[in-house]
Write a protein that holds these residues in place. Structure first.
Motif, PDB file in Angstrom:
ATOM      1  N   LYS A   1       0.894  -1.211   0.015  1.00  0.00           N
ATOM      2  CA  LYS A   1      -0.133   0.218   0.008  1.00  0.00           C
ATOM      3  C   LYS A   1       0.850   1.233   0.003  1.00  0.00           C
ATOM      4  N   ARG A   2       0.433   2.259  -0.613  1.00  0.00           N
ATOM      5  CA  ARG A   2       0.984   3.430  -0.652  1.00  0.00           C
ATOM      6  C   ARG A   2      -0.098   4.658  -0.397  1.00  0.00           C
ATOM      7  N   ALA A   3       0.524   5.783   0.275  1.00  0.00           N
ATOM      8  CA  ALA A   3      -0.258   6.795   0.665  1.00  0.00           C
ATOM      9  C   ALA A   3       0.486   8.242   0.548  1.00  0.00           C
TER      10      ALA A   3
ATOM     11  N   ALA B   1      -2.072  12.274   9.816  1.00  0.00           N
ATOM     12  CA  ALA B   1      -2.543  11.376   8.837  1.00  0.00           C
ATOM     13  C   ALA B   1      -2.142  10.151   8.703  1.00  0.00           C
ATOM     14  N   ALA B   2      -2.729   9.035   8.010  1.00  0.00           N
ATOM     15  CA  ALA B   2      -2.068   7.598   8.515  1.00  0.00           C
ATOM     16  C   ALA B   2      -2.360   6.807   7.272  1.00  0.00           C
ATOM     17  N   LEU B   3      -1.608   5.985   6.941  1.00  0.00           N
ATOM     18  CA  LEU B   3      -1.764   4.765   6.201  1.00  0.00           C
ATOM     19  C   LEU B   3      -2.211   3.642   7.041  1.00  0.00           C
ATOM     20  N   THR B   4      -2.991   2.982   6.736  1.00  0.00           N
ATOM     21  CA  THR B   4      -3.507   1.591   7.513  1.00  0.00           C
ATOM     22  C   THR B   4      -3.461   0.532   6.568  1.00  0.00           C
ATOM     23  N   LEU B   5      -2.956  -0.782   7.456  1.00  0.00           N
ATOM     24  CA  LEU B   5      -2.881  -2.200   6.761  1.00  0.00           C
ATOM     25  C   LEU B   5      -4.029  -2.859   7.502  1.00  0.00           C
ATOM     26  N   VAL B   6      -4.791  -3.448   6.814  1.00  0.00           N
ATOM     27  CA  VAL B   6      -5.968  -4.162   7.292  1.00  0.00           C
ATOM     28  C   VAL B   6      -5.845  -5.777   7.055  1.00  0.00           C
ATOM     29  N   PRO B   7      -5.710  -6.494   7.984  1.00  0.00           N
ATOM     30  CA  PRO B   7      -5.628  -8.009   7.594  1.00  0.00           C
ATOM     31  C   PRO B   7      -6.659  -8.699   6.948  1.00  0.00           C
ATOM     32  N   GLY B   8      -6.358  -9.381   5.939  1.00  0.00           N
ATOM     33  CA  GLY B   8      -7.436  -9.734   5.418  1.00  0.00           C
ATOM     34  C   GLY B   8      -7.878  -9.250   4.132  1.00  0.00           C
ATOM     35  N   LYS B   9      -7.192  -7.945   4.118  1.00  0.00           N
ATOM     36  CA  LYS B   9      -7.385  -6.818   2.656  1.00  0.00           C
ATOM     37  C   LYS B   9      -6.110  -6.534   2.361  1.00  0.00           C
TER      38      LYS B   9
ATOM     39  N   GLY C   1      -5.610  -9.945  14.887  1.00  0.00           N
ATOM     40  CA  GLY C   1      -5.904  -9.079  13.507  1.00  0.00           C
ATOM     41  C   GLY C   1      -6.234  -7.873  13.538  1.00  0.00           C
ATOM     42  N   HIS C   2      -5.587  -6.973  14.482  1.00  0.00           N
ATOM     43  CA  HIS C   2      -5.887  -5.529  14.466  1.00  0.00           C
ATOM     44  C   HIS C   2      -5.167  -4.912  13.364  1.00  0.00           C
ATOM     45  N   PRO C   3      -5.860  -3.787  12.458  1.00  0.00           N
ATOM     46  CA  PRO C   3      -4.961  -3.179  11.611  1.00  0.00           C
ATOM     47  C   PRO C   3      -4.019  -2.421  12.202  1.00  0.00           C
ATOM     48  N   VAL C   4      -2.874  -2.164  11.344  1.00  0.00           N
ATOM     49  CA  VAL C   4      -1.870  -1.400  11.715  1.00  0.00           C
ATOM     50  C   VAL C   4      -1.863  -0.059  10.938  1.00  0.00           C
ATOM     51  N   LYS C   5      -1.361   0.924  11.588  1.00  0.00           N
ATOM     52  CA  LYS C   5      -1.381   2.330  11.242  1.00  0.00           C
ATOM     53  C   LYS C   5      -0.098   2.743  11.353  1.00  0.00           C
ATOM     54  N   PHE C   6       0.181   3.649  10.093  1.00  0.00           N
ATOM     55  CA  PHE C   6       1.487   4.282  10.175  1.00  0.00           C
ATOM     56  C   PHE C   6       1.163   5.916   9.843  1.00  0.00           C
TER      57      PHE C   6
ATOM     58  N   VAL D   1      -2.957  -7.236   3.933  1.00  0.00           N
ATOM     59  CA  VAL D   1      -2.018  -8.447   4.197  1.00  0.00           C
ATOM     60  C   VAL D   1      -2.936  -9.624   4.625  1.00  0.00           C
ATOM     61  N   PRO D   2      -2.215 -10.767   4.443  1.00  0.00           N
ATOM     62  CA  PRO D   2      -3.054 -11.988   4.516  1.00  0.00           C
ATOM     63  C   PRO D   2      -3.504 -11.993   5.898  1.00  0.00           C
ATOM     64  N   ALA D   3      -4.809 -12.684   6.078  1.00  0.00           N
ATOM     65  CA  ALA D   3      -5.528 -12.733   7.436  1.00  0.00           C
ATOM     66  C   ALA D   3      -4.384 -13.306   8.398  1.00  0.00           C
ATOM     67  N   GLY D   4      -4.308 -13.025   9.573  1.00  0.00           N
ATOM     68  CA  GLY D   4      -3.636 -13.506  10.559  1.00  0.00           C
ATOM     69  C   GLY D   4      -2.142 -12.890  10.673  1.00  0.00           C
ATOM     70  N   TYR D   5      -1.705 -12.289   9.454  1.00  0.00           N
ATOM     71  CA  TYR D   5      -0.198 -11.721   9.364  1.00  0.00           C
ATOM     72  C   TYR D   5       0.100 -10.831  10.568  1.00  0.00           C
ATOM     73  N   PHE D   6      -0.753 -10.211  11.183  1.00  0.00           N
ATOM     74  CA  PHE D   6      -0.411  -9.245  12.423  1.00  0.00           C
ATOM     75  C   PHE D   6      -0.832 -10.072  13.724  1.00  0.00           C
ATOM     76  N   GLY D   7      -0.831 -11.182  13.744  1.00  0.00           N
ATOM     77  CA  GLY D   7      -1.280 -12.132  14.819  1.00  0.00           C
ATOM     78  C   GLY D   7      -2.551 -12.498  15.094  1.00  0.00           C
ATOM     79  N   ALA D   8      -2.901 -13.372  16.019  1.00  0.00           N
ATOM     80  CA  ALA D   8      -4.257 -13.827  16.185  1.00  0.00           C
ATOM     81  C   ALA D   8      -5.412 -12.930  16.197  1.00  0.00           C
TER      82      ALA D   8
END
Length: 97
Positions: free
Chosen positions: A60-62, A69-77, A88-93, A79-86
């Motif tokens: 993803k790019r922003a 302002a943030a760029l957000t990575l959503v598991p299952g969308k 599954g919270h989104p990660v924001k930059f 990145v693969p589901a489960g990538y950020f652990g069980a």
């Protein structure tokens, strides 16, 4: 120097990088490392690109124009589901300058 905050379900961590340089980010329960490249544009905005380590394409790019302002990575969308652990919270930059 570009200042970002990396936020997930457990909290927030500060991240600093030279404009245009790649930095790596990983939490213990993530399945892999992310590479983050942040570039300051002449207009004063910042381009943030996040990808998987070892992959040439970005996930993803922003373009972030103001503090908070943030760029957000959503598991299952983004990145693969489960990538950020069980949990599954989104990660924001988040731009912090």
């Amino acid at each position: 120097m570009v200042a970002l905050k990396v936020q997930d379900g457990r909290g927030t961590t500060a991240l600093r990088a030279e404009s245009g340089n790649e930095v790596h980010v990983r939490w213990p329960d993530w399945k892999g490392m992310l590479r983050v490249v942040t570039t300051r544009n002449d207009s004063g905005s910042y381009e943030v690109s996040v990808g998987l380590l070892g992959e040439t394409a970005s996930l993803k790019r922003a373009v972030l124009k103001k503090k908070g302002a943030a760029l957000t990575l959503v598991p299952g969308k983004d990145v693969p589901a489960g990538y950020f652990g069980a949990a599954g919270h989104p990660v924001k930059f988040i731009l912090d300058e």
